[in-house]
Every structure is written in C-alpha cells, then in structure tokens.
Design a protein around this motif. Structure first.
Motif, mmCIF file in Angstrom:
data_model
loop_
_atom_site.group_PDB
_atom_site.id
_atom_site.type_symbol
_atom_site.label_atom_id
_atom_site.label_comp_id
_atom_site.label_asym_id
_atom_site.label_seq_id
_atom_site.Cartn_x
_atom_site.Cartn_y
_atom_site.Cartn_z
ATOM 1 N N UNK A 227 26.751 -12.133 -15.193
ATOM 2 C CA UNK A 227 25.944 -11.778 -14.024
ATOM 3 C C UNK A 227 24.488 -12.184 -14.166
ATOM 4 N N UNK A 228 23.964 -12.178 -15.378
ATOM 5 C CA UNK A 228 22.560 -12.551 -15.556
ATOM 6 C C UNK A 228 22.348 -14.062 -15.454
ATOM 7 N N UNK A 229 23.444 -14.829 -15.323
ATOM 8 C CA UNK A 229 23.343 -16.286 -15.183
ATOM 9 C C UNK A 229 23.705 -16.752 -13.774
ATOM 10 N N UNK A 230 23.780 -15.820 -12.853
ATOM 11 C CA UNK A 230 24.223 -16.089 -11.487
ATOM 12 C C UNK A 230 23.106 -15.721 -10.523
ATOM 13 N N UNK A 231 22.821 -16.614 -9.584
ATOM 14 C CA UNK A 231 21.742 -16.360 -8.634
ATOM 15 C C UNK A 231 22.180 -16.564 -7.204
ATOM 16 N N UNK A 232 21.250 -16.559 -6.269
ATOM 17 C CA UNK A 232 21.584 -16.796 -4.866
ATOM 18 C C UNK A 232 21.949 -18.255 -4.613
ATOM 19 N N UNK A 233 22.581 -18.484 -3.467
ATOM 20 C CA UNK A 233 22.917 -19.838 -3.045
ATOM 21 C C UNK A 233 22.210 -20.114 -1.721
ATOM 22 N N UNK A 234 21.840 -21.376 -1.497
ATOM 23 C CA UNK A 234 20.899 -21.706 -0.436
ATOM 24 C C UNK A 234 21.456 -22.719 0.554
ATOM 25 N N UNK A 235 20.941 -22.630 1.780
ATOM 26 C CA UNK A 235 21.191 -23.674 2.769
ATOM 27 C C UNK A 235 20.237 -24.832 2.512
ATOM 28 N N UNK A 236 20.534 -26.019 3.027
ATOM 29 C CA UNK A 236 19.574 -27.128 2.914
ATOM 30 C C UNK A 236 18.289 -26.787 3.675
ATOM 31 N N UNK A 237 17.175 -27.402 3.293
ATOM 32 C CA UNK A 237 15.920 -27.118 4.002
ATOM 33 C C UNK A 237 15.964 -27.614 5.440
ATOM 34 N N UNK A 238 15.343 -26.858 6.339
ATOM 35 C CA UNK A 238 15.236 -27.292 7.728
ATOM 36 C C UNK A 238 14.079 -28.275 7.870
ATOM 37 N N UNK A 239 13.746 -28.639 9.091
ATOM 38 C CA UNK A 239 12.701 -29.636 9.309
ATOM 39 C C UNK A 239 11.357 -29.198 8.752
ATOM 40 N N UNK A 240 11.156 -27.895 8.644
ATOM 41 C CA UNK A 240 9.901 -27.380 8.095
ATOM 42 C C UNK A 240 9.971 -27.199 6.588
ATOM 43 N N UNK A 241 11.123 -27.555 5.990
ATOM 44 C CA UNK A 241 11.284 -27.429 4.548
ATOM 45 C C UNK A 241 11.702 -26.053 4.082
ATOM 46 N N UNK A 242 12.123 -25.195 5.011
ATOM 47 C CA UNK A 242 12.479 -23.820 4.675
ATOM 48 C C UNK A 242 13.988 -23.688 4.469
ATOM 49 N N UNK A 243 14.368 -23.046 3.377
ATOM 50 C CA UNK A 243 15.773 -22.749 3.118
ATOM 51 C C UNK A 243 16.063 -21.291 3.457
ATOM 52 N N UNK A 244 17.322 -21.043 3.809
ATOM 53 C CA UNK A 244 17.796 -19.686 4.015
ATOM 54 C C UNK A 244 18.805 -19.338 2.918
ATOM 55 N N UNK A 245 18.929 -18.061 2.626
ATOM 56 C CA UNK A 245 19.932 -17.622 1.658
ATOM 57 C C UNK A 245 21.314 -17.703 2.313
ATOM 58 N N UNK A 246 22.178 -18.523 1.774
ATOM 59 C CA UNK A 246 23.565 -18.568 2.246
ATOM 60 C C UNK A 246 24.352 -17.389 1.679
ATOM 61 N N UNK A 247 24.127 -17.105 0.397
ATOM 62 C CA UNK A 247 24.811 -15.982 -0.233
ATOM 63 C C UNK A 247 23.915 -15.426 -1.331
ATOM 64 N N UNK A 248 23.569 -14.127 -1.297
ATOM 65 C CA UNK A 248 22.732 -13.554 -2.345
ATOM 66 C C UNK A 248 23.524 -13.337 -3.628
ATOM 67 N N UNK A 249 22.826 -13.064 -4.695
ATOM 68 C CA UNK A 249 23.491 -12.857 -5.981
ATOM 69 C C UNK A 249 24.445 -11.676 -5.939
ATOM 70 N N UNK A 250 24.165 -10.692 -5.105
ATOM 71 C CA UNK A 250 25.054 -9.534 -4.986
ATOM 72 C C UNK A 250 25.935 -9.621 -3.749
ATOM 73 N N UNK A 251 26.260 -10.845 -3.324
ATOM 74 C CA UNK A 251 26.976 -11.069 -2.082
ATOM 75 C C UNK A 251 28.462 -11.284 -2.251
#
Length: 379
Positions: A227-251
């Motif tokens: 568990x200490x080696x597992x983190x969140x997973x991300x969407x690709x950056x949008x046009x402004x370079x912002x990513x969203x969390x696709x799945x959190x570490x506790x998801x």
C-alpha cells in the motif's frame, strides 16, 4: 549510450516534459537487466515513484489471467476445443445477430457452441469492435444490462454469476470463431477459469501464477504489504495542462472487488510482470508446459490492428517485424491506464513500462513508442 541509458533518458524526458506524472520501467537485453523510475505519484508533489511502485495495469491483466487459465488446460481441467457449455451453461444455445450492425434485423442460431479456444482468442462473438461505428448494437445492449464499456472501475461490476447472466442476455454479434472482438472474452475467461478450478479467480491466480513466480505485488486489489507503494491515477492533462484524479489511492483498487476482472482488473509492478515474461521466454516452467507456451505465443487470430498485430491465446503476438523495433513473434500487451509489456524472443529482450496516467485516445502515448525504440531498437 547503452539500452539502459537510452531507456532512462526517454522515460525521464517524458516525465520532465509533463507527458506523464510518473513511470517505472524494466528492460532486459543481452544479459543486461536495468530498472528504474521517474516522476511522482502526485504531480507537483515530492512523493517520488520508486522502481517497485504498484500500478493499475488495465488490459495488461489479460496475459496474466490467460496463463492461469492455460494451467487448467495443462492439468486437464479444460480442453481448448471443448464447448464452454459444461462450465458456462449460461452461454449455451447462443443466438447471433443476423446483421452485427443492426439489432432490428433479428437473430439466427449459432452454428456451433462457443469453445474454450474461442474465449482465449477473443472470438466468442462478443466484445469491442474497433472497426465499426460506436457503439455497436451488442455494446449498447451490454450497457443497457448494466455493463458499460469504458475505463476499468472494478467496484462497479456485479459478482461473476450475475455478471455472466447479464452477458448471456445479449445475443452474439458474430458467429463463434468468426471475428476477433476485444475485452469481453478476457472477462469471460476469468469466470470460466474459476469455475473449472472450483475456486475464485484470485485464489486460482495466486496458486497457479503469482506464488510460484514470486509476484507478491500483483492482485485484484493492492496487497497489504504494497500500500505504501501505490498512489493515485490520473487523467491526461487538458488544454490548460490540468489533470484530474481518475482513481485515488484509496479508490477502486483499495479493496477486493465483487467481480475479479480477467480483462482489466489487476495491479502489478515492473518486476512482477518481468518475472512472468521471463518464464514465457524460457518455455514456461514451472507454470506451463512448453507446448502450451508455444500455442499461447502462436498467432491464432489476426490481424487485430493496422500495425502488424495478431492475437495468440490471451495476448498480443506481432505478425511482422517493426523497422528498428520488435520482431515478428514478439508477445505481450498494453493497457489503457498506461501500461505496456512486450518480449521479443528473437533478441531475448523484455521491456515493461508502467505509468500512472491513462491514455488520451485509442493510440498509445508517445512515450510508449519512444520507450520501445530505446528498448528494442538496434544496437
């Protein structure tokens, strides 16, 4: 610069350029083994990835579960050419769309039963058709039954018996053995293997593959010690370079799912996938018989894309040489959450790349192509 240096430069460069937040890699070639990591679990934070980081591997799950299923072929619990009706009676007496593009055209009887080989080769008649307009009638019917296509979300699927009941409510798009369709066959394979073994798929996978090969960080949810080696997973950056969390570490992968998805449900590490790759390159021991490995790595269906890809028993098999890259006969698969494993038996090379960002389109991220060129290219 040697292969290890080339790969490190490519992966670190992709992270520095903001293509992915973080990645780990493992490459073996010509007796040299190298592994590494770059980036962070969280963009802009200091939670650096290490080479033993745990990732959601999406469709790279498919070959791992296929190996477990093929151990049941080796011990006689399954026969490749037997109908699945004995173990999956829900799929007996199939109806098939008269026109795969038009549900209103009605159905016709299946000309023969679905076989174990059909399931392993993704030719059971159900799945995603990348050559047809989206969504196809059967994909729409599966969605109406509560089984939508899309990025994996393991906590949203019902238990195996209910899952299969819903799948069986949908007619086949094509006659069994006729047409390669993606993903659903791998999910059916997980149910089939569990019933053949008389135990849940996670237990079968652990007994037949994970424990013998020391794949201690692989599972349908994050193992307690990882568990200490597992983190969140991300969407690709949008046009402004912002990513969203696709799945959190506790998801979605933080606890065992009701449906262990043989098509896209595993988490793993570069070391664990490299261990499986090494066994297949070496002929299968102690997991599979050499003849079974040869069948697994022989093209059974294809082409499955426009880039020289075919399909063996549960994984991709290259049909032709790539200029400056993988040779014909190379095997492995990619996952839409940013994972890639391929092995080239001609050069003995294995290359695994795992990232913490999903794909932005049907085409793999640019870092995949650059990584493969560095790992498989001429020396």
């Amino acid at each position: 610069m040697g292969p290890a240096g080339d790969v490190e430069r490519v992966v670190a460069g992709a992270v520095a350029a903001g293509e992915v937040p973080g990645a780990a890699w493992w490459v073996s070639r010509g007796g040299e083994v190298a592994r590494g990591a770059a980036g962070t679990h969280t963009p802009g934070e200091d939670d650096r990835l290490t080479p033993d980081a745990v990732f959601r591997i999406a469709s790279t799950t498919k070959p791992v579960v296929a190996v477990a299923a093929l151990t049941l072929v080796d011990d006689g619990s399954l026969d490749l050419d037997e109908p699945v009706d004995r173990l999956l009676p829900e799929l007996a007496g199939r109806r098939v769309l008269a026109d795969p593009a038009d549900a209103a055209a009605g159905t016709v009887p299946a000309r023969r039963p679905v076989t174990v080989r059909d399931v392993l080769t993704s030719r059971l008649g159900l799945g995603l058709d990348f050559t047809a307009p989206w969504p196809t009638p059967t994909v729409a019917a599966l969605e109406a039954a509560g089984l939508p296509a899309g990025p994996p979300a393991p906590q949203t699927l019902p238990p195996p018996d209910e899952w299969l009941r819903r799948v069986a409510s949908v007619p086949l798009a094509h006659q069994p053995g006729q047409h390669w369709l993606y993903h659903v066959g791998a999910q059916v394979l997980g149910v089939l293997a569990a019933r053949a073994a008389g135990r849940p798929l996670p237990a079968l996978l652990a007994e037949r593959v994970l424990e013998p090969l020391g794949m201690t960080s692989t599972g349908f949810s994050v193992p307690d010690g990882a568990r200490d080696r597992f983190g969140p997973h991300w969407t690709p950056p949008d046009d402004a370079g912002t990513r969203q969390v696709y799945d959190p570490a506790d998801g979605q992968w933080s606890r065992p799912p009701a449906f262990p998805d043989g098509g896209a449900g595993l988490v793993s590490t570069v070391d664990d996938l490299a261990a499986l790759a090494g066994v297949l390159l070496a002929g299968g021991a102690p997991v599979l018989r050499p003849g079974t490995v040869r069948a697994m790595l022989t093209e059974q269906a294809g082409p499955v894309d426009d880039e020289g890809g075919g399909w063996g028993l549960g994984l991709g098999v290259r049909r032709e040489d790539e200029p400056g890259g993988r040779h014909a006969g190379s095997f492995g698969w990619d996952g839409g959450l940013g994972s890639s494993w391929w092995s080239d038996p001609v050069t003995g090379t294995t290359a695994v790349l795992l990232t913490n960002q999903m794909w932005a389109s049907p085409a793999p991220p640019a870092v995949f192509e650059a990584f493969r060129a560095a790992a498989f290219g001429p020396r």
